[in-house]
Design a protein around this motif. Structure first.
Motif, PDB file in Angstrom:
ATOM      1  N   PHE A 150       0.841  -1.189   0.000  1.00  0.00           N
ATOM      2  CA  PHE A 150       0.000   0.000   0.000  1.00  0.00           C
ATOM      3  C   PHE A 150       0.879   1.243   0.000  1.00  0.00           C
ATOM      4  O   PHE A 150       1.810   1.370   0.789  1.00  0.00           O
ATOM      5  CB  PHE A 150      -0.928   0.015   1.214  1.00  0.00           C
ATOM      6  N   ILE A 151       0.542   2.201  -0.907  1.00  0.00           N
ATOM      7  CA  ILE A 151       1.260   3.455  -1.052  1.00  0.00           C
ATOM      8  C   ILE A 151       0.342   4.589  -0.600  1.00  0.00           C
ATOM      9  O   ILE A 151      -0.843   4.620  -0.954  1.00  0.00           O
ATOM     10  CB  ILE A 151       1.682   3.696  -2.509  1.00  0.00           C
ATOM     11  N   ARG A 152       0.854   5.521   0.190  1.00  0.00           N
ATOM     12  CA  ARG A 152       0.043   6.680   0.580  1.00  0.00           C
ATOM     13  C   ARG A 152       0.167   7.759  -0.487  1.00  0.00           C
ATOM     14  O   ARG A 152       1.283   8.187  -0.815  1.00  0.00           O
ATOM     15  CB  ARG A 152       0.502   7.222   1.934  1.00  0.00           C
ATOM     16  N   ASN A 153      -0.987   8.173  -1.013  1.00  0.00           N
ATOM     17  CA  ASN A 153      -0.970   9.207  -2.046  1.00  0.00           C
ATOM     18  C   ASN A 153      -1.241  10.584  -1.439  1.00  0.00           C
ATOM     19  O   ASN A 153      -1.386  10.731  -0.217  1.00  0.00           O
ATOM     20  CB  ASN A 153      -1.973   8.888  -3.164  1.00  0.00           C
ATOM     21  N   LYS A 154      -1.333  11.612  -2.308  1.00  0.00           N
ATOM     22  CA  LYS A 154      -1.513  12.982  -1.840  1.00  0.00           C
ATOM     23  C   LYS A 154      -2.896  13.216  -1.243  1.00  0.00           C
ATOM     24  O   LYS A 154      -3.095  14.171  -0.493  1.00  0.00           O
ATOM     25  CB  LYS A 154      -1.281  13.951  -3.003  1.00  0.00           C
ATOM     26  N   GLN A 155      -3.845  12.355  -1.581  1.00  0.00           N
ATOM     27  CA  GLN A 155      -5.194  12.486  -1.031  1.00  0.00           C
ATOM     28  C   GLN A 155      -5.321  11.765   0.309  1.00  0.00           C
ATOM     29  O   GLN A 155      -6.421  11.560   0.819  1.00  0.00           O
ATOM     30  CB  GLN A 155      -6.235  11.934  -2.023  1.00  0.00           C
ATOM     31  N   ASN A 156      -4.173  11.393   0.890  1.00  0.00           N
ATOM     32  CA  ASN A 156      -4.141  10.676   2.163  1.00  0.00           C
ATOM     33  C   ASN A 156      -4.912   9.364   2.080  1.00  0.00           C
ATOM     34  O   ASN A 156      -5.578   8.940   3.028  1.00  0.00           O
ATOM     35  CB  ASN A 156      -4.693  11.550   3.298  1.00  0.00           C
ATOM     36  N   GLU A 157      -4.782   8.711   0.933  1.00  0.00           N
ATOM     37  CA  GLU A 157      -5.378   7.393   0.726  1.00  0.00           C
ATOM     38  C   GLU A 157      -4.240   6.376   0.558  1.00  0.00           C
ATOM     39  O   GLU A 157      -3.126   6.717   0.150  1.00  0.00           O
ATOM     40  CB  GLU A 157      -6.261   7.385  -0.521  1.00  0.00           C
ATOM     41  N   VAL A 206       3.332   1.578   3.364  1.00  0.00           N
ATOM     42  CA  VAL A 206       2.900   1.184   4.697  1.00  0.00           C
ATOM     43  C   VAL A 206       3.830   0.080   5.196  1.00  0.00           C
ATOM     44  O   VAL A 206       3.980  -0.954   4.548  1.00  0.00           O
ATOM     45  CB  VAL A 206       1.441   0.694   4.691  1.00  0.00           C
ATOM     46  N   SER A 207       4.470   0.318   6.333  1.00  0.00           N
ATOM     47  CA  SER A 207       5.398  -0.659   6.884  1.00  0.00           C
ATOM     48  C   SER A 207       4.763  -1.506   7.978  1.00  0.00           C
ATOM     49  O   SER A 207       5.340  -2.506   8.389  1.00  0.00           O
ATOM     50  CB  SER A 207       6.635   0.052   7.445  1.00  0.00           C
ATOM     51  N   SER A 208       3.601  -1.099   8.459  1.00  0.00           N
ATOM     52  CA  SER A 208       2.905  -1.900   9.470  1.00  0.00           C
ATOM     53  C   SER A 208       2.155  -3.040   8.798  1.00  0.00           C
ATOM     54  O   SER A 208       1.916  -3.024   7.577  1.00  0.00           O
ATOM     55  CB  SER A 208       1.945  -1.031  10.278  1.00  0.00           C
ATOM     56  N   ASP A 209       1.760  -4.022   9.565  1.00  0.00           N
ATOM     57  CA  ASP A 209       1.092  -5.210   9.033  1.00  0.00           C
ATOM     58  C   ASP A 209      -0.390  -4.925   8.799  1.00  0.00           C
ATOM     59  O   ASP A 209      -1.183  -4.812   9.743  1.00  0.00           O
ATOM     60  CB  ASP A 209       1.258  -6.379  10.007  1.00  0.00           C
TER      61      ASP A 209
END
Length: 412
Positions: free
Chosen positions: A359-366, A395-398
């Motif tokens: 999962f990648i965090r984008n600029k829309q905080n998604e 995301v580095s958390s599980d």
């Protein structure tokens, strides 16, 4: 009167249409819920993708081994009479590991010593004989010198008498001839004596050579007899013992192996797919579980065994306290220096040389799910081959339970 009711087909159609609409609505709701779901920010942690010059190391495993090893073999035919130490025992150069016996070898030593003593006695007798022969020659030379003196005296008398007119010329000539003959005889005897002395020197040298050969034979047999006490030869520990008490052994048969325990090398198994990229003298960091030791690659074999290539590393620093032969170790081996490498800090769940969904965090905080191809792992830095750009956060958390959703909405 008989009344017949016709089936209401329109009512069935209405029921079927209603069920279809409800099913379609549920499916749309399900798809919508999988496509986007909320997740609290407090449950998340992130790692940022970085780009920098990076030294690429590969993980390897192996063990310590003795830098010096000595194979102990039987110095002669014999029988194992005594075993003094067992494998694992610390030894020094003079430590006796086992005792062999060979009665025949002892007899050969005694016989060789007897022969040597006899030759030494014969040499002394020969020296006396040579001295006696030289004295005989010197005696003959002295007699000739006395004859010359007598002839010279007679010559001198004849010369005086001739002056007085008493002696004849013939007597004078006879006296001169006698002096000349004795003088030549003296020169001849002196030459013979010189040659005789030289011949005696050669004869004495020949006798000495024979004695030296016998002395060497005695020394060899004595050394073999002494070597029946099998010594370690180097400091370290006894690693192998190949014989048993009472066993008969032949000349040259393997008895034991001793290895150094202070002078060690590292035997490392390199991954086959990276072994051809590693150079001789490449730096190595060895983990002994009690610390780290720097080393460098000194030798790389060409044979591949079970997907690995064996290499040896020479240690450049002092050993840790637990270092010993056969100790299992892990190592980081330098492969290459890569410029502008894209990488992230290694986190649980991400596997080197794999393609995974993250999962990648984008600029829309998604959080948007994406397929990422990872490369090698080097010193806790995981290389990225495709799927991520510098500055992006993963995301580095599980959150593996959310892999069914393509998008996650982050809520405070």
């Amino acid at each position: 009167m008989k009344i017949e009711l016709a089936p209401n087909r329109n009512l069935k159609k209405i029921f079927a249409l209603s069920a279809f609409v409800l099913l379609l609505g549920y499916a749309g709701y399900a798809v919508s819920s999988k496509a986007n779901k909320a997740i609290p920010l407090s449950q998340l942690s992130f790692e940022q993708v970085k780009q920098s010059d990076l030294d690429i190391y590969t993980n390897a495993y192996g063990e310590f081994a003795s830098a010096k090893e000595r194979l102990l073999t039987a110095p002669a035919q014999g029988k194992v009479a005594e075993i003094l130490i067992r494998p694992g025992t610390k030894v020094t150069e003079d430590t006796v590991i086992l005792q062999l016996v060979n009665p025949r070898l002892e007899q050969e030593v005694n016989a060789a010593k007897g022969e040597l003593a006899q030759q030494l006695a014969q040499l002394e007798a020969f020296k006396y004989e040579q001295q006696n022969d030289r004295l005989n020659y010197q005696g003959r030379i002295a007699d000739i010198e006395a004859e010359i003196e007598r002839a010279q005296l007679e010559l001198s008398v004849n010369e005086d008498l001739l002056t007085l007119g008493v002696s004849s010329k013939i007597e004078l000539k006879r006296a001169k001839l006698s002096v000349k003959q004795e003088t030549k005889k003296l020169d001849f005897e002196k030459k013979k004596f010189a040659q005789f002395t030289e011949m005696q020197s050669f004869q004495l040298t020949q006798r000495n050579i024979t004695i030296e050969q016998q002395q060497a034979q005695v020394a060899l047999l004595e050394q073999q007899l002494d070597d029946m006490k099998v010594r370690a030869g180097i400091s370290g520990s006894l690693q192998e013992l190949d014989i048993e008490l009472g066993q008969s052994v032949q000349l040259g048969q393997s008895l034991a192996k001793v290895g150094s325990d202070k002078e060690l090398i590292a035997r490392i198994r390199l991954p086959q797919n990276q072994a051809d990229q590693i150079d001789i003298n490449a730096p190595v960091i060895i983990d002994t579980q009690k610390g780290y030791v720097k080393a460098h690659i000194s030798r790389i074999e060409s044979v591949v065994t079970n997907g690995t290539v064996l290499a040896e590393a020479v240690l450049d620093e002092a050993l840790t306290s637990n270092a010993r032969p056969a100790l299992s170790i892990s190592a980081q081996v330098f492969v290459k220096h890569q410029q502008a490498a894209t990488h992230i800090q290694q986190v649980p769940g991400l596997r080197p040389r794999s393609k995974q969904a993250v999962f990648i965090r984008n600029k829309q905080n998604e959080l948007v799910q994406r397929q990422v191809t990872f490369g090698d792992l080097s010193n806790d830095q995981l290389l990225i081959q495709a799927g991520l750009n510098t500055g992006e956060e993963i995301v580095s958390s599980d959150i593996s339970n959310y892999l069914a959703y393509q998008t996650l909405t982050v809520v405070e």
